[in-house]
Design an enzyme around this catalytic site. Structure first.
Site, PDB file in Angstrom:
ATOM      1  N   ASP A  21      -5.124   3.362  13.914  1.00 29.13           N
ATOM      2  CA  ASP A  21      -5.871   2.342  13.184  1.00 29.13           C
ATOM      3  C   ASP A  21      -7.110   2.096  14.061  1.00 29.13           C
ATOM      4  O   ASP A  21      -7.455   2.976  14.875  1.00 29.13           O
ATOM      5  CB  ASP A  21      -5.015   1.069  13.001  1.00 29.13           C
ATOM      6  CG  ASP A  21      -5.581   0.108  11.957  1.00 29.13           C
ATOM      7  OD1 ASP A  21      -5.352   0.320  10.758  1.00 29.13           O
ATOM      8  OD2 ASP A  21      -6.287  -0.858  12.325  1.00 29.13           O
ATOM      9  N   LYS A  49       0.846  -1.196   0.000  1.00 30.11           N
ATOM     10  CA  LYS A  49       0.000   0.000   0.000  1.00 30.11           C
ATOM     11  C   LYS A  49       0.886   1.253   0.000  1.00 30.11           C
ATOM     12  O   LYS A  49       0.697   2.170  -0.798  1.00 30.11           O
ATOM     13  CB  LYS A  49      -0.881  -0.022   1.252  1.00 30.11           C
ATOM     14  CG  LYS A  49      -1.831   1.142   1.372  1.00 30.11           C
ATOM     15  CD  LYS A  49      -2.361   1.331   2.786  1.00 30.11           C
ATOM     16  CE  LYS A  49      -3.013   0.090   3.361  1.00 30.11           C
ATOM     17  NZ  LYS A  49      -3.763   0.373   4.608  1.00 30.11           N
ATOM     18  N   LYS A  53       3.481  -2.203  11.300  1.00 34.93           N
ATOM     19  CA  LYS A  53       2.188  -2.116  11.986  1.00 34.93           C
ATOM     20  C   LYS A  53       2.376  -2.532  13.429  1.00 34.93           C
ATOM     21  O   LYS A  53       3.310  -3.282  13.735  1.00 34.93           O
ATOM     22  CB  LYS A  53       1.193  -3.075  11.325  1.00 34.93           C
ATOM     23  CG  LYS A  53      -0.250  -2.719  11.554  1.00 34.93           C
ATOM     24  CD  LYS A  53      -0.735  -1.721  10.527  1.00 34.93           C
ATOM     25  CE  LYS A  53      -2.135  -1.247  10.792  1.00 34.93           C
ATOM     26  NZ  LYS A  53      -2.633  -0.444   9.651  1.00 34.93           N
TER      27      LYS A  53
HETATM   28  N1  GLU Z   1      -3.828   2.533   9.767  1.00 33.74           N
HETATM   29  C1  GLU Z   1      -3.877   3.201   8.490  1.00 33.74           C
HETATM   30  C2  GLU Z   1      -3.684   2.181   7.383  1.00 33.74           C
HETATM   31  O1  GLU Z   1      -4.152   1.073   7.508  1.00 33.74           O
HETATM   32  C3  GLU Z   1      -2.960   4.403   8.417  1.00 33.74           C
HETATM   33  C4  GLU Z   1      -1.529   4.175   8.746  1.00 33.74           C
HETATM   34  C5  GLU Z   1      -0.683   5.455   8.830  1.00 33.74           C
HETATM   35  O2  GLU Z   1      -1.209   6.542   8.647  1.00 33.74           O
HETATM   36  O3  GLU Z   1       0.512   5.301   9.077  1.00 33.74           O
HETATM   37  O4  GLU Z   1      -3.134   2.444   6.346  1.00 33.74           O
END
Ligand code: GLU
Length: 445
Positions: free
Chosen positions: A166, A114, A126
């Site tokens: 998240d 992503k 994460k």
């Molecule tokens: N938790 C979000 C995601 O799944 C954003 C992560 C972020 O901004 O670092 O992409």
């Protein structure tokens, strides 16, 4: 799955027993990679796949905290630093009772591709905890966040690893986490975490970005069929940050959003969702979605069945992983859905994705469709690095351009690999190639 990929995949399952969601996320990427490996023998020679499936570093730690009654609780904290080929590890923290290593690894793995697709210089990571924030007071949330950061702080940094929110981690939690980081390190290091408040280093449009981005991506998919969201009926699952701002942007573009949900059930409002009421219940009162139906006569609440039985032109699953299964997908197709975009991470099961694709429904996978959140986090890092503050209009326009770019990358790659309109293949392949090339260029790491 192609035989070479299957044998790597079997190894991943063997090395990571019991992590079903991680296996699912890896399988989804591998399903797209056979033609890439055939064209690029250097990837197999360099064992790029095996390396990519093994996180660079995994941290698991104890998080002790005391509730308001003085009782002691022990939770487990995680940070999986998956891949730093393109930039510092970047990805959110999830606080939810379902969290275990397999969930964090699935999310971290998806985050690599992503983040690559956004075109911004960010790697993948994460973290989170099996802590359940529901029903906890502000003081309890603060003590938990402070305890969590008391271990996490030594692993993160503006050039190392940059967490964000998240599920279960929003502006309030980011505040407590950042405050504790600053207190321990004696550094106001804005770039160490994103999703900050607007008067202490946050970016305008970050709160809105994931939901807005998912709708912008949907609009780009519809454009390929000379269509748009104006006048369309939309169902959005969830009622957290992603769902609320997907609803807002869809409404701005002329769509009528008629349903949303939370873990207790779903509501249908044929008059169209009253966004102010939804925000008040969910963002301010932290209440349940049934209260929406209690307060609005055009709405009804259902605790049984599924939100996907509500007929719609566009479906935006914005709640959580595997929330939309094959039966739901069949029902949506019968009801003539034209586009589905994943606002959440991996909300559609692989069987559901296959049903949408066979039926010719425009399908935007989360790696592409929900990339707007993390992309705007990268814009926040950019503002922090230059000690600048952008306007909402400028930040939103940058987000819009990024989402147009994500869509273009997916669409062009799908064409190039002989599968026009297959955004799953486009996202996986485009995301993968950039990271794979960077890993090879950087030697055996
Ligand atoms: N938790 C979000 C995601 O799944 C954003 C992560 C972020 O901004 O670092 O992409």
């Amino acid at each position: 799955m192609d035989a070479k990929l299957q044998s790597v995949f079997d190894g991943v399952v063997r090395r990571n027993p019991g992590e079903a969601e991680f296996h699912q996320a890896v399988a989804e990427v591998f399903e797209s990679l056979a033609p890439v490996l055939a064209r690029n023998p250097q990837y197999a020679e360099g064992a790029v796949l095996q390396r990519m499936c093994e996180p660079e570093r995994q941290i698991i730690f104890r998080v002790p905290w005391q509730d308001d009654q003085g009782q002691i609780h022990i939770n487990r904290g995680f940070r999986v630093e998956f891949n730093s080929a393109l930039g510092p590890y970047k990805g959110g923290l999830r606080f939810h009772p379902s969290v275990y290593l397999g969930i964090i690894k699935f999310l971290g793995f998806e985050q690599i591709f992503k983040n690559s697709l956004t075109g911004m210089p960010i790697g993948g990571g994460k973290g989170g905890s099996d802590f359940d924030p529901r029903g906890r007071s502000d003081a309890e949330i603060m003590r938990f966040c402070q305890s969590f950061m008391t271990e996490l702080y030594r692993h993160i940094g503006e050039y190392t690893d940059v967490p964000a929110g998240d599920i279960g981690v929003g502006g309030r939690e980011i505040g407590y986490l950042f405050g504790q980081y600053k207190r321990i390190t004696n550094r106001h290091e804005s770039g160490v975490i994103t999703g900050k408040g607007l008067n202490w280093g946050g970016s305008r449009a970050r709160t809105e970005a994931t939901g807005y981005g998912a709708v912008m991506f949907t609009e780009e998919m519809l454009k390929t069929r000379s269509d748009d969201l104006d006048g369309r009926r939309v169902v959005v699952s969830g009622s957290g940050n992603v769902a609320i701002y997907a609803t807002e942007k869809a409404q701005q573009l002329g769509a009528k959003v008629v349903a949303c949900s939370d873990s207790s059930g779903w509501i249908v409002d044929e008059a169209g969702i009253d966004l102010e009421l939804l925000k008040e219940i969910k963002e301010i009162q932290r209440g349940r979605i049934s209260e929406y139906a209690d307060r609005r006569s055009s709405a009804r609440f259902e605790s049984e069945g599924t939100i996907w039985s509500v007929p719609c032109d566009v479906a935006l699953p914005c709640a959580t992983q595997n929330e939309l299964n094959a039966a739901d997908a069949k029902q949506l197709v019968e009801n003539k859905v034209i586009a589905v975009a994943e606002g959440a991470n991996m909300p559609c099961t692989p069987e559901a994705v296959a049903i949408f694709q066979e039926a010719g429904v425009l399908f935007g996978p989360g790696k592409a469709a929900n990339a707007g959140g993390v992309a705007t986090s990268a814009l926040e890092m950019q503002q922090n690095a230059s000690r600048d503050v952008w306007s909402f209009e400028y930040a939103e326009e940058r987000l819009h351009q990024i989402m147009i770019g994500v869509h273009r990358r997916c669409a062009q790659t799908a064409e190039e690999y002989g599968a026009p309109g297959n955004y799953v293949l486009g996202a996986n392949v485009a995301g993968f190639i950039k990271v794979a090339d960077a890993m090879i260029a950087q030697g055996l790491i």
